[in-house]
Design a protein around this motif. Structure first.
Motif, PDB file in Angstrom:
ATOM      1  N   LEU A   2      -1.185 -13.511   7.921  1.00  0.00           N
ATOM      2  CA  LEU A   2      -1.213 -12.835   6.482  1.00  0.00           C
ATOM      3  C   LEU A   2      -0.491 -11.560   6.210  1.00  0.00           C
ATOM      4  N   ALA A   3       0.062 -11.268   5.100  1.00  0.00           N
ATOM      5  CA  ALA A   3       0.982 -10.252   5.083  1.00  0.00           C
ATOM      6  C   ALA A   3       0.929 -10.042   3.444  1.00  0.00           C
ATOM      7  N   LEU A   4       1.232  -8.512   3.181  1.00  0.00           N
ATOM      8  CA  LEU A   4       0.976  -8.114   1.807  1.00  0.00           C
ATOM      9  C   LEU A   4       2.452  -8.449   1.144  1.00  0.00           C
ATOM     10  N   THR A   5       2.417  -8.955  -0.248  1.00  0.00           N
ATOM     11  CA  THR A   5       3.893  -9.212  -0.709  1.00  0.00           C
ATOM     12  C   THR A   5       4.368  -7.735  -1.439  1.00  0.00           C
ATOM     13  N   ALA A   6       5.385  -7.845  -1.877  1.00  0.00           N
ATOM     14  CA  ALA A   6       5.906  -6.464  -2.126  1.00  0.00           C
ATOM     15  C   ALA A   6       5.013  -5.952  -3.324  1.00  0.00           C
ATOM     16  N   ALA A   7       4.479  -6.797  -4.324  1.00  0.00           N
ATOM     17  CA  ALA A   7       3.571  -6.185  -5.351  1.00  0.00           C
ATOM     18  C   ALA A   7       2.302  -5.711  -4.588  1.00  0.00           C
ATOM     19  N   GLY A   8       1.954  -6.144  -3.295  1.00  0.00           N
ATOM     20  CA  GLY A   8       0.533  -5.981  -2.758  1.00  0.00           C
ATOM     21  C   GLY A   8       0.994  -4.471  -2.287  1.00  0.00           C
ATOM     22  N   ARG A   9       1.914  -4.492  -1.588  1.00  0.00           N
ATOM     23  CA  ARG A   9       2.277  -3.045  -0.838  1.00  0.00           C
ATOM     24  C   ARG A   9       2.234  -2.044  -1.814  1.00  0.00           C
ATOM     25  N   THR A  10       2.928  -2.196  -3.103  1.00  0.00           N
ATOM     26  CA  THR A  10       3.067  -1.309  -4.042  1.00  0.00           C
ATOM     27  C   THR A  10       1.559  -0.885  -4.352  1.00  0.00           C
TER      28      THR A  10
END
Length: 220
Positions: A2-10
């Protein structure tokens, strides 16, 4: 995986930054002494949950004079710790409050002095020295060591400070009153030559106890 998306990281960065700003605002108005107490309490929580020894095992024990807020800390920590560890009631906390109040008002005492022990900047213990009931006696009172600081030599340093102060002021002996459940403290006293001179049963704080008077004769 599992990993954060770019939107999730923001979104995470925004949440993390907001949390940091909230804590900064919350802590900004706390006095330095309260911030040190908070850090010490957080460190104790981490150590208890980790199940390991204090990470400050090699930290230096520093003794200092009390500062504003320390008298209240002495009363509060005695009340909280002895209720948690021995079931002593509010009567014990009231006794501690009277001892501290009498000490604060007795500036002209021959043997009067107080010490706060710190480890890594956090309050780790305390003790008072006051005039005893008999002429030439210094009395050790309110020795306390925080649970997270036990085993670091705090108690011994505080006792030694009282004895050295009493000897420098020409005391003939140092006396103290303790109670039978406080086995570890009594061992510290006995290793320094304190001997039992009297004892009596009581239940002043709702628990049957044996009060013990110990004394250390000093070579003047």
């Amino acid at each position: 995986m599992l990993a954060l998306t770019a939107a999730g990281r923001t979104a995470f960065r925004q949440l993390d930054r907001g949390a940091a700003e909230q804590w900064s605002t919350l802590l900004a108005d706390l006095p330095d002494a309260d911030q040190r107490r908070l850090l010490g309490a957080m460190r104790a929580v981490e150590e208890v949950l980790d199940g390991g020894p204090p990470r400050d095992a090699g930290a230096e024990v520093v003794l200092r004079d009390p500062r504003s807020g320390d008298y209240g800390w002495i009363v509060a920590r005695h009340g909280e710790l002895y209720a948690q560890e021995h079931g002593w009631g509010l009567g014990f906390e009231a006794l501690v409050a009277r001892v501290v109040a009498d000490f604060a008002a007795g500036a002209d005492q021959r043997f009067g002095r107080a010490w706060i022990a710190e480890v890594a900047g956090a309050p780790a213990g305390c003790v008072l020295s006051v005039d005893g009931d008999e002429p030439g006696d210094a009395k050790l009172r309110l020795l306390l060591v925080e649970p997270w600081a036990r085993g670091l030599g705090v108690g011994g340093r505080l006792i030694d400070a009282v004895v050295a102060h009493a000897r420098a002021r020409g005391a003939r002996r140092v006396v103290l009153w303790t109670n039978d459940p406080l086995v570890e403290a009594r061992r510290l006293y006995e290793r320094r030559g304190f001997a039992l001179i009297a004892q009596e049963r009581h239940a002043d704080w709702g628990v049957p106890l044996t009060g013990q008077v110990l004394a250390l004769e000093l070579e003047v």
